[in-house]
Design a protein around this motif. Sequence first.
Motif, PDB file in Angstrom:
ATOM      1  N   GLY A 100       0.678  -1.489   0.259  1.00 35.46           N
ATOM      2  CA  GLY A 100      -0.338   0.040   0.212  1.00 35.46           C
ATOM      3  C   GLY A 100       1.021   1.746   0.091  1.00 35.46           C
ATOM      4  N   ASP A 101       0.307   2.288   0.239  1.00 35.47           N
ATOM      5  CA  ASP A 101       1.194   3.750   0.825  1.00 35.47           C
ATOM      6  C   ASP A 101       2.178   3.503   1.927  1.00 35.47           C
ATOM      7  OD1 ASP A 101      -1.181   4.556  -1.294  1.00 35.47           O
ATOM      8  OD2 ASP A 101      -1.963   5.289   0.428  1.00 35.47           O
ATOM      9  N   GLU A 102       3.474   4.478   0.946  1.00 32.60           N
ATOM     10  CA  GLU A 102       4.270   3.642   1.570  1.00 32.60           C
ATOM     11  C   GLU A 102       4.704   4.852   2.996  1.00 32.60           C
ATOM     12  OE1 GLU A 102       9.156   5.255   1.087  1.00 32.60           O
ATOM     13  OE2 GLU A 102       7.992   4.416  -0.450  1.00 32.60           O
ATOM     14  N   PHE A 103       4.716   5.088   4.137  1.00 31.61           N
ATOM     15  CA  PHE A 103       5.210   5.433   4.863  1.00 31.61           C
ATOM     16  C   PHE A 103       6.304   6.749   4.925  1.00 31.61           C
ATOM     17  CE2 PHE A 103       5.367   6.740   9.931  1.00 31.61           C
ATOM     18  CZ  PHE A 103       3.700   7.549  10.007  1.00 31.61           C
TER      19      PHE A 103
END
Length: 116
Positions: A100-103
């Motif tokens: 998913g989205d990179e943090f």
Amino acid sequence: MAKTGQERSAKAALKRIEFDEKELRHRCRLGTRLTLEELMDWSEDTEQASVIEGCLRYVHSLGRDGAREALKARHEIVISENVAREFRNQSLAELKRDPGDEFIPPDQSPSALRAR
């Protein structure tokens, strides 16, 4: 002289307005219908509406706590360890497949790195 159907309908409509009647419709499954039919049989009443109204009056007479107890859900949802483990394993596999989205933590943001 007998009233016409139209006159009877008009009189009934006025009564519904006078008594603030509302038609309630309710869909139910077989088990609920069978329970209602059994209650109708026990009470020797052929009208569904009057049996349902009687049940409502009875539950209301129990008061707030009694009604809550009488109407609380009869089923408890229990998740077994096997189901929980399988859900966790599939969730982890999905995260490995597509994280998913990179943090980016706040202290490593691009603007903070340029300021160093």
